[in-house]
Design a protein around this motif. Structure first.
Motif: not given
Lengths: 117, 110
Positions: A33, A35, A37, A43, A45, A91, A108-110, B36, B41-44, B89, B98-101
């Motif tokens: 995926y 995303y 941000q 996030l 999609f 992301l 997830f990656g960073n 999540y 600075g990081k991913g979820p 999240f 997948i839908i995120f808040g």
């Protein structure tokens, strides 16, 4: 190997230029995926790849955005003629299978922080 | 359209207290839900998930509750620690989409 790897971690580009963002998913993960941000936001999609199936591109905001996944592994997100509103963290995430079917959460990656000047 | 929302954008709790982060979703066809944690600075980072055939699931110091009747889920963190400071999240999944808040920022008071 380790987790999802994204490169570059930061990218500054001039408005109008094209950029390519790379994602190396976790080995063996069939779902991938992308995303976006924006600062302080959730996030959004963009696109989803599952195995050899046609990707779900329903989240791509415009035809300037495209993505490929070669050999079922590495993916590249390309943004053509970048605009300032494209500035965000992009992301990438992968999962073992179809999330929801295999109870397989996304890893997830960073991210790549893209700044368009 | 489909959305996942959070009741509060920020939450401040005393160290050692329990934290409760709430989330509402709109798609009644959602069958899988995930929480999540995202540090700066990081991913979820995956915390805990739950399928729609369950109403409660527990992990280490975390519990997720799902109320399908009102399309609401919550994340409970027991004995909140400074390392729990992050944005949380919720996400809902239907047919692999997948839908995120928008996230809740949790801050810890010493």
């Amino acid at each position: 190997g380790a987790g999802v790897s994204q490169s570059p971690s930061n990218k500054v580009t001039e408005k109008g230029k094209d950029v390519e963002l790379r994602c190396d998913p976790i080995s063996g993960h069939t779902a991938l995926y992308w995303y976006r941000q924006s600062l302080g936001q959730g996030l959004e999609f963009l696109i989803y790849f599952q195995g050899n199936s046609a990707p779900d591109k329903s989240g791509l905001p415009s035809d300037r955005f495209s993505a490929e996944r070669t050999g079922g592994s590495v993916s590249t997100l390309t943004i053509q003629r970048t605009q300032q509103e494209d500035s965000a963290v992009y992301l990438c995430a992968s999962s073992l299978g179809r999330t929801g079917v295999y109870n397989s959460p996304l890893h997830f990656g960073n991210g790549t922080r893209l700044t368009v000047t | 359209g489909e959305s996942v929302g959070l009741h509060l954008p920020t939450l401040s709790v005393q160290e050692g207290d329990n934290s409760i982060i709430n989330c509402a979703y709109s798609n009644s066809a959602s069958d899988y839900f995930i929480w999540y944690k995202q540090e700066s600075g990081k991913g979820p980072q995956f915390i805990i998930d739950i399928r729609s055939n369950m109403d409660k699931r527990q992990g280490q110091r975390v519990t997720v509750l799902l109320n399908k009747t009102v399309k609401h889920l919550s994340l409970q963190i027991a004995a909140t620690q400074p390392g729990d400071s992050a944005v949380y999240f919720c996400a809902s999944s239907s047919a692999s989409k997948i839908i995120f808040g928008s996230g809740t920022r949790l801050s810890i008071r010493p």
